[in-house]
Write a protein that holds these residues in place. Structure first.
Motif, PDB file in Angstrom:
ATOM      1  N   LYS A  75       0.827  -1.209   0.000  1.00 11.83           N
ATOM      2  CA  LYS A  75       0.000   0.000   0.000  1.00 11.83           C
ATOM      3  C   LYS A  75       0.862   1.261   0.000  1.00 11.83           C
ATOM      4  O   LYS A  75       0.554   2.239  -0.665  1.00 11.83           O
ATOM      5  CB  LYS A  75      -0.929  -0.009   1.216  1.00 11.83           C
ATOM      6  CG  LYS A  75      -2.022  -1.056   1.146  1.00 11.83           C
ATOM      7  CD  LYS A  75      -2.920  -0.990   2.375  1.00 11.83           C
ATOM      8  CE  LYS A  75      -4.030  -2.037   2.310  1.00 11.83           C
ATOM      9  NZ  LYS A  75      -4.905  -2.004   3.507  1.00 11.83           N
ATOM     10  N   GLU A  78       2.262   1.819  -3.477  1.00  6.97           N
ATOM     11  CA  GLU A  78       1.227   2.340  -4.366  1.00  6.97           C
ATOM     12  C   GLU A  78       0.950   3.813  -4.087  1.00  6.97           C
ATOM     13  O   GLU A  78       0.784   4.608  -5.015  1.00  6.97           O
ATOM     14  CB  GLU A  78      -0.061   1.522  -4.193  1.00  6.97           C
ATOM     15  CG  GLU A  78       0.050   0.098  -4.722  1.00  6.97           C
ATOM     16  CD  GLU A  78      -1.215  -0.710  -4.465  1.00  6.97           C
ATOM     17  OE1 GLU A  78      -1.301  -1.838  -4.964  1.00  6.97           O
ATOM     18  OE2 GLU A  78      -2.117  -0.194  -3.762  1.00  6.97           O
ATOM     19  N   ARG A  79       0.914   4.192  -2.800  1.00  7.61           N
ATOM     20  CA  ARG A  79       0.693   5.597  -2.449  1.00  7.61           C
ATOM     21  C   ARG A  79       1.854   6.473  -2.923  1.00  7.61           C
ATOM     22  O   ARG A  79       1.656   7.577  -3.422  1.00  7.61           O
ATOM     23  CB  ARG A  79       0.526   5.737  -0.938  1.00  7.61           C
ATOM     24  CG  ARG A  79       0.146   7.136  -0.484  1.00  7.61           C
ATOM     25  CD  ARG A  79      -0.134   7.154   0.998  1.00  7.61           C
ATOM     26  NE  ARG A  79       1.056   6.878   1.753  1.00  7.61           N
ATOM     27  CZ  ARG A  79       1.955   7.802   2.084  1.00  7.61           C
ATOM     28  NH1 ARG A  79       1.781   9.054   1.707  1.00  7.61           N
ATOM     29  NH2 ARG A  79       3.017   7.491   2.789  1.00  7.61           N
ATOM     30  N   LYS A  81       3.820   5.884  -5.501  1.00  5.35           N
ATOM     31  CA  LYS A  81       3.732   6.030  -6.956  1.00  5.35           C
ATOM     32  C   LYS A  81       2.699   7.075  -7.349  1.00  5.35           C
ATOM     33  O   LYS A  81       2.910   7.870  -8.268  1.00  5.35           O
ATOM     34  CB  LYS A  81       3.382   4.686  -7.584  1.00  5.35           C
ATOM     35  CG  LYS A  81       4.505   3.651  -7.518  1.00  5.35           C
ATOM     36  CD  LYS A  81       4.080   2.336  -8.138  1.00  5.35           C
ATOM     37  CE  LYS A  81       5.198   1.300  -8.071  1.00  5.35           C
ATOM     38  NZ  LYS A  81       4.777  -0.003  -8.656  1.00  5.35           N
ATOM     39  N   LYS A  82       1.553   7.087  -6.653  1.00  7.65           N
ATOM     40  CA  LYS A  82       0.525   8.080  -6.951  1.00  7.65           C
ATOM     41  C   LYS A  82       1.017   9.489  -6.639  1.00  7.65           C
ATOM     42  O   LYS A  82       0.777  10.431  -7.405  1.00  7.65           O
ATOM     43  CB  LYS A  82      -0.733   7.772  -6.138  1.00  7.65           C
ATOM     44  CG  LYS A  82      -1.463   6.508  -6.600  1.00  7.65           C
ATOM     45  CD  LYS A  82      -2.710   6.271  -5.754  1.00  7.65           C
ATOM     46  CE  LYS A  82      -3.438   5.006  -6.214  1.00  7.65           C
ATOM     47  NZ  LYS A  82      -4.649   4.743  -5.399  1.00  7.65           N
ATOM     48  N   GLU A  83       1.722   9.659  -5.493  1.00  9.56           N
ATOM     49  CA  GLU A  83       2.246  10.982  -5.144  1.00  9.56           C
ATOM     50  C   GLU A  83       3.303  11.441  -6.141  1.00  9.56           C
ATOM     51  O   GLU A  83       3.354  12.617  -6.515  1.00  9.56           O
ATOM     52  CB  GLU A  83       2.834  10.949  -3.734  1.00  9.56           C
ATOM     53  CG  GLU A  83       1.800  10.781  -2.646  1.00  9.56           C
ATOM     54  CD  GLU A  83       2.428  10.707  -1.266  1.00  9.56           C
ATOM     55  OE1 GLU A  83       1.675  10.730  -0.290  1.00  9.56           O
ATOM     56  OE2 GLU A  83       3.681  10.641  -1.175  1.00  9.56           O
ATOM     57  N   GLU A  84       4.172  10.520  -6.582  1.00  6.05           N
ATOM     58  CA  GLU A  84       5.202  10.866  -7.561  1.00  6.05           C
ATOM     59  C   GLU A  84       4.574  11.265  -8.887  1.00  6.05           C
ATOM     60  O   GLU A  84       5.005  12.231  -9.541  1.00  6.05           O
ATOM     61  CB  GLU A  84       6.146   9.676  -7.763  1.00  6.05           C
ATOM     62  CG  GLU A  84       7.320   9.955  -8.683  1.00  6.05           C
ATOM     63  CD  GLU A  84       8.258  10.983  -8.116  1.00  6.05           C
ATOM     64  OE1 GLU A  84       8.949  11.644  -8.901  1.00  6.05           O
ATOM     65  OE2 GLU A  84       8.294  11.143  -6.875  1.00  6.05           O
ATOM     66  N   ALA A  85       3.533  10.544  -9.295  1.00  2.00           N
ATOM     67  CA  ALA A  85       2.843  10.888 -10.539  1.00  2.00           C
ATOM     68  C   ALA A  85       2.169  12.242 -10.425  1.00  2.00           C
ATOM     69  O   ALA A  85       2.163  13.039 -11.374  1.00  2.00           O
ATOM     70  CB  ALA A  85       1.815   9.811 -10.874  1.00  2.00           C
ATOM     71  N   ALA A  86       1.618  12.548  -9.234  1.00  5.43           N
ATOM     72  CA  ALA A  86       0.971  13.847  -9.039  1.00  5.43           C
ATOM     73  C   ALA A  86       1.982  14.975  -9.062  1.00  5.43           C
ATOM     74  O   ALA A  86       1.703  16.066  -9.555  1.00  5.43           O
ATOM     75  CB  ALA A  86       0.209  13.846  -7.708  1.00  5.43           C
ATOM     76  N   THR A 105      -3.747  18.081 -15.936  1.00  5.86           N
ATOM     77  CA  THR A 105      -4.336  16.938 -15.246  1.00  5.86           C
ATOM     78  C   THR A 105      -5.239  16.191 -16.191  1.00  5.86           C
ATOM     79  O   THR A 105      -5.826  16.774 -17.104  1.00  5.86           O
ATOM     80  CB  THR A 105      -5.162  17.378 -14.020  1.00  5.86           C
ATOM     81  OG1 THR A 105      -6.208  18.238 -14.467  1.00  5.86           O
ATOM     82  CG2 THR A 105      -4.309  18.128 -13.009  1.00  5.86           C
ATOM     83  N   GLN A 107      -7.947  14.653 -15.087  1.00  2.00           N
ATOM     84  CA  GLN A 107      -9.312  14.791 -14.633  1.00  2.00           C
ATOM     85  C   GLN A 107      -9.958  16.070 -15.155  1.00  2.00           C
ATOM     86  O   GLN A 107     -11.151  16.129 -15.385  1.00  2.00           O
ATOM     87  CB  GLN A 107      -9.360  14.806 -13.092  1.00  2.00           C
ATOM     88  CG  GLN A 107      -8.961  13.486 -12.463  1.00  2.00           C
ATOM     89  CD  GLN A 107      -7.458  13.298 -12.415  1.00  2.00           C
ATOM     90  OE1 GLN A 107      -6.712  14.218 -12.726  1.00  2.00           O
ATOM     91  NE2 GLN A 107      -7.029  12.111 -12.040  1.00  2.00           N
TER      92      GLN A 107
END
Length: 360
Positions: A75, A78-79, A81-86, A105, A107
């Motif tokens: 977990k 995964e978190r 990776k999401k922060e790095e992508a953001a 973005t 979205q």
């Protein structure tokens, strides 16, 4: 483990029986010995069973703990990776009292707008014309000036392109030497004294006059031809804008802005071409100084649109929005210092400002 204990006990009983048969143990002693061995055996078996139960429980707890740690690690990865992508996606830049450029973005995709067009003429009432906002341009005269300077910069850079990309070793050495003598005085500008700033103006004006300059034991002549001289003009103008994005932007006060502005206006007085190129680079790096607020072109990607707004590449991605906003702040500070500050002459006397508040 219990099987081993059973085998050991059976072997012990067999040995006792053999001793009894051989007459080496009397019946009473043999019987008592077997009873005591049986009692010990029962205790051993019970202890072994308890030990096995405890070992099984510990193994189950360790397995559950390891599984929980692996799930938590998964977990966390995964978190991360999401922060790095953001982080790789520039956030939405905010410009006071103007619609801010949208962030990159998935979205919230950028809305398609019509290409930027200069506002129409309003006749003789120029004050009213400059206050009208047609689309995202605030002044038609300023936009016309921007177009002229942008064209001038493109023509100059096209003219020196062959010199800039020439891989000939002698040409490369010449470019390196010209760049060194041009950027060194700009890098060392400080507000230590008027005499210091005037010396930087003299040094840069001497170079842009095309006069021979000594650097160490080397003698460099920037005025060999128009290519080398125009190259120095362009490097000097671009470097001054770099100082706005770096030294001025990250300073806690306005001292660097006014000291660099004094040197810029001093050179500008002697060489209007330098001033034109400086403004062209500034407008390109910070379009809010035009002032104009670009719209997204038809078919233009989000990344290309943000680059037109002044975002720079940071490796293989666009720079962070916080860094971008600091750059914009530095450019505005330097521009404001230029349009409101007095001109520093070569003799440290104040003269007329080349680019005043009316121009800005």
């Amino acid at each position: 483990m219990i099987d081993k204990q059973s085998k050991a006990m059976s072997a012990l009983k067999s040995a006792v029986g053999q001793l009894y048969k051989e007459g080496r143990l009397n019946p009473l002693t043999a019987t008592k010995f077997e009873q005591e061995c049986g009692s010990v055996y029962g205790h051993v078996i019970g202890a072994v069973k308890q030990l096995n139960t405890a070992i099984k429980r510990v193994n189950e707890e360790q397995a559950a703990k390891i599984l929980a740690q692996e799930e938590a690690k998964k977990k966390e990865e995964e978190r991360g990776k999401k922060e790095e992508a953001a982080k790789q996606l520039p956030q939405e830049p905010v410009v006071a009292q103007q619609p801010p450029p949208p962030s990159v973005t998935e979205q919230q995709p950028l809305q398609q707008q019509q290409p930027l067009q200069p506002p129409p003429s309003v006749g003789s009432n120029s004050d009213q014309q400059n206050s009208i906002i047609n689309g995202n341009i605030i002044s038609s005269s300023a936009f016309t000036e921007y177009q002229k300077l942008d064209k001038q910069l493109k023509e100059l850079e096209q003219g020196i392109h062959k010199f800039v990309v020439d891989k000939n070793p002698d040409c490369a050495k010449m470019r390196s030497a010209l760049k060194l003598i041009t950027v060194t005085p700009i890098n060392s500008i400080s507000a230590s004294s008027n005499e210091h700033m005037a010396s930087k103006v003299k040094e840069l004006v001497h170079i842009l006059d095309g006069k021979e300059t000594t650097r160490g034991q080397k003698r460099i002549n920037p005025g060999i031809n128009n290519l080398t001289l125009n190259y120095c003009f362009n490097v000097a103008a671009s470097k001054c804008v770099d100082q706005a994005c770096e030294q001025v932007a990250f300073s806690d006060n306005l001292v660097p802005a006014f000291s660099i502005a004094a040197v810029i206006t001093g050179i500008w007085q002697r060489h209007p071409l330098f001033g034109d190129l400086f403004l062209a680079h500034l407008y390109k790096r910070c379009p809010y100084t035009v002032p104009a607020y670009w719209n997204k072109k038809s078919g233009e990607s989000n990344e290309d649109f943000l680059r037109r707004l002044g975002y720079s590449n940071d490796g293989d991605k666009l720079e962070e929005t916080d860094k971008y906003l600091l750059k914009m702040e530095g450019c505005i500070k330097l521009y404001a210092a230029i349009i409101q500050g007095p001109l520093l002459s070569l003799t440290c006397r104040t003269l007329t400002v080349c680019h005043t508040v009316g121009c800005g």
